[in-house]
Design a protein around this motif. Structure first.
Motif, PDB file in Angstrom:
ATOM      1  N   LEU A   1       3.706  -3.255  -3.955  1.00 61.46           N
ATOM      2  CA  LEU A   1       2.251  -3.194  -3.798  1.00 61.46           C
ATOM      3  C   LEU A   1       1.708  -4.524  -3.291  1.00 61.46           C
ATOM      4  N   SER A   2       2.221  -5.614  -3.820  1.00 67.24           N
ATOM      5  CA  SER A   2       1.765  -6.945  -3.395  1.00 67.24           C
ATOM      6  C   SER A   2       2.072  -7.198  -1.921  1.00 67.24           C
ATOM      7  N   ILE A   3       3.257  -6.810  -1.489  1.00 66.50           N
ATOM      8  CA  ILE A   3       3.630  -7.000  -0.084  1.00 66.50           C
ATOM      9  C   ILE A   3       2.718  -6.185   0.821  1.00 66.50           C
ATOM     10  N   LEU A   4       2.524  -4.913   0.478  1.00 69.08           N
ATOM     11  CA  LEU A   4       1.681  -4.050   1.306  1.00 69.08           C
ATOM     12  C   LEU A   4       0.234  -4.533   1.312  1.00 69.08           C
ATOM     13  N   LEU A   5      -0.237  -5.009   0.184  1.00 68.74           N
ATOM     14  CA  LEU A   5      -1.593  -5.559   0.112  1.00 68.74           C
ATOM     15  C   LEU A   5      -1.715  -6.811   0.982  1.00 68.74           C
ATOM     16  N   PHE A   6      -0.700  -7.654   0.976  1.00 73.14           N
ATOM     17  CA  PHE A   6      -0.708  -8.844   1.819  1.00 73.14           C
ATOM     18  C   PHE A   6      -0.737  -8.460   3.300  1.00 73.14           C
ATOM     19  N   LEU A   7       0.053  -7.461   3.674  1.00 73.58           N
ATOM     20  CA  LEU A   7       0.142  -7.062   5.079  1.00 73.58           C
ATOM     21  C   LEU A   7      -1.101  -6.337   5.578  1.00 73.58           C
ATOM     22  N   PHE A   8      -1.681  -5.469   4.721  1.00 70.17           N
ATOM     23  CA  PHE A   8      -2.745  -4.581   5.183  1.00 70.17           C
ATOM     24  C   PHE A   8      -4.115  -4.860   4.577  1.00 70.17           C
ATOM     25  N   GLY A   9      -4.196  -5.731   3.580  1.00 71.39           N
ATOM     26  CA  GLY A   9      -5.474  -6.141   3.015  1.00 71.39           C
ATOM     27  C   GLY A   9      -6.324  -5.015   2.466  1.00 71.39           C
ATOM     28  N   LYS A  10      -7.618  -5.103   2.762  1.00 74.95           N
ATOM     29  CA  LYS A  10      -8.593  -4.153   2.197  1.00 74.95           C
ATOM     30  C   LYS A  10      -8.281  -2.709   2.573  1.00 74.95           C
ATOM     31  N   ASN A  11      -7.682  -2.488   3.726  1.00 76.43           N
ATOM     32  CA  ASN A  11      -7.336  -1.116   4.106  1.00 76.43           C
ATOM     33  C   ASN A  11      -6.322  -0.513   3.142  1.00 76.43           C
ATOM     34  N   PHE A  12      -5.399  -1.336   2.655  1.00 77.33           N
ATOM     35  CA  PHE A  12      -4.421  -0.812   1.704  1.00 77.33           C
ATOM     36  C   PHE A  12      -5.067  -0.519   0.359  1.00 77.33           C
ATOM     37  N   GLU A  13      -5.958  -1.388  -0.081  1.00 82.58           N
ATOM     38  CA  GLU A  13      -6.691  -1.129  -1.330  1.00 82.58           C
ATOM     39  C   GLU A  13      -7.416   0.212  -1.256  1.00 82.58           C
ATOM     40  N   ARG A  14      -8.099   0.429  -0.156  1.00 83.30           N
ATOM     41  CA  ARG A  14      -8.846   1.678   0.024  1.00 83.30           C
ATOM     42  C   ARG A  14      -7.903   2.873   0.102  1.00 83.30           C
ATOM     43  N   ALA A  15      -6.770   2.680   0.735  1.00 83.05           N
ATOM     44  CA  ALA A  15      -5.785   3.761   0.840  1.00 83.05           C
ATOM     45  C   ALA A  15      -5.267   4.178  -0.535  1.00 83.05           C
ATOM     46  N   THR A  16      -5.058   3.195  -1.417  1.00 82.35           N
ATOM     47  CA  THR A  16      -4.566   3.548  -2.757  1.00 82.35           C
ATOM     48  C   THR A  16      -5.600   4.377  -3.518  1.00 82.35           C
ATOM     49  N   ARG A  17      -6.874   4.096  -3.309  1.00 77.96           N
ATOM     50  CA  ARG A  17      -7.924   4.904  -3.955  1.00 77.96           C
ATOM     51  C   ARG A  17      -7.888   6.343  -3.438  1.00 77.96           C
ATOM     52  N   ILE A  18      -7.700   6.492  -2.138  1.00 75.98           N
ATOM     53  CA  ILE A  18      -7.625   7.831  -1.548  1.00 75.98           C
ATOM     54  C   ILE A  18      -6.436   8.598  -2.131  1.00 75.98           C
ATOM     55  N   VAL A  19      -5.290   7.937  -2.238  1.00 78.12           N
ATOM     56  CA  VAL A  19      -4.088   8.587  -2.783  1.00 78.12           C
ATOM     57  C   VAL A  19      -4.307   8.929  -4.250  1.00 78.12           C
ATOM     58  N   ASP A  20      -4.897   8.011  -5.017  1.00 79.77           N
ATOM     59  CA  ASP A  20      -5.165   8.260  -6.439  1.00 79.77           C
ATOM     60  C   ASP A  20      -6.072   9.473  -6.640  1.00 79.77           C
ATOM     61  N   GLN A  21      -6.966   9.711  -5.682  1.00 78.71           N
ATOM     62  CA  GLN A  21      -7.900  10.845  -5.777  1.00 78.71           C
ATOM     63  C   GLN A  21      -7.335  12.115  -5.140  1.00 78.71           C
ATOM     64  N   ARG A  22      -6.040  12.082  -4.791  1.00 80.24           N
ATOM     65  CA  ARG A  22      -5.350  13.231  -4.167  1.00 80.24           C
ATOM     66  C   ARG A  22      -6.056  13.662  -2.885  1.00 80.24           C
ATOM     67  N   GLY A  23      -6.360  12.676  -2.040  1.00 78.31           N
ATOM     68  CA  GLY A  23      -7.107  12.926  -0.817  1.00 78.31           C
ATOM     69  C   GLY A  23      -6.270  13.085   0.437  1.00 78.31           C
ATOM     70  N   VAL A  24      -4.957  13.325   0.277  1.00 76.04           N
ATOM     71  CA  VAL A  24      -4.091  13.448   1.449  1.00 76.04           C
ATOM     72  C   VAL A  24      -3.435  14.829   1.475  1.00 76.04           C
ATOM     73  N   LYS A  25      -3.668  15.543   2.567  1.00 72.79           N
ATOM     74  CA  LYS A  25      -2.989  16.826   2.800  1.00 72.79           C
ATOM     75  C   LYS A  25      -1.952  16.630   3.891  1.00 72.79           C
ATOM     76  N   ARG A  26      -0.800  17.210   3.684  1.00 74.88           N
ATOM     77  CA  ARG A  26       0.266  17.214   4.688  1.00 74.88           C
ATOM     78  C   ARG A  26       0.336  18.635   5.234  1.00 74.88           C
ATOM     79  N   ILE A  27      -0.140  18.804   6.445  1.00 74.46           N
ATOM     80  CA  ILE A  27      -0.223  20.139   7.047  1.00 74.46           C
ATOM     81  C   ILE A  27       0.993  20.317   7.950  1.00 74.46           C
ATOM     82  N   SER A  28       1.818  21.311   7.625  1.00 78.59           N
ATOM     83  CA  SER A  28       3.014  21.532   8.442  1.00 78.59           C
ATOM     84  C   SER A  28       2.983  22.936   9.035  1.00 78.59           C
ATOM     85  N   GLY A  29       3.381  22.983  10.310  1.00 77.65           N
ATOM     86  CA  GLY A  29       3.439  24.247  11.028  1.00 77.65           C
ATOM     87  C   GLY A  29       4.759  24.947  10.776  1.00 77.65           C
TER      88      GLY A  29
END
Length: 132
Positions: free
Chosen positions: A26-54
């Motif tokens: 988590l620390s490495i990814l936060l260092f590399l991606f900054g605020k975008n990674f923080e926001r991404a973790t909130r989205i994942v925590d809220q189950r906000g990602v759908k994987r749509i497969s054909g």
């Protein structure tokens, strides 16, 4: 490929292999991606990602919820594209970020195996892709 991307790829592969993320990762990814990674973790925590497969092709795209009050959903390919404004402004035009929070959320959820899985026909997937 930049050194940052190579480091991130190594971390993503480690997360995928264990389906868990350590504090160091988590620390490495936060260092590399900054605020975008923080926001991404909130989205994942809220189950906000759908994987749509054909089916039957297995082709896929992610649909990721935004953080605004309107709760828009953006289609993205985790490694290379997102339909959000930030992708075009911060990544394509200005080159200030490696990827947007939606791409990071898609990658993190996929690596952890926490995406909401949605199966659609290849025809329906093609229709979704045609709207990008």
């Amino acid at each position: 490929m930049s050194a940052s991307i190579l480091v991130a790829e190594a971390v993503w592969k480690d997360i995928e292999s264990t389906r868990s993320v350590s504090n160091d990762q988590l620390s490495i990814l936060l260092f590399l991606f900054g605020k975008n990674f923080e926001r991404a973790t909130r989205i994942v925590d809220q189950r906000g990602v759908k994987r749509i497969s054909g089916e039957p092709s297995g082709r896929l795209i992610f649909q990721v919820v935004g953080e605004s009050r309107r709760k828009e959903e953006y289609f993205c390919f985790a490694e290379c594209y997102c339909a959000c404004y930030s992708f075009f402004y911060d990544i394509v035009n200005r080159g200030e970020q490696l990827c947007c929070k939606h791409q990071l959320a898609a990658r993190l959820a996929a690596s952890l195996g926490t995406c909401i899985e949605v199966k659609v026909s290849d025809e329906k997937l093609a229709l979704l892709l045609s709207k990008l």
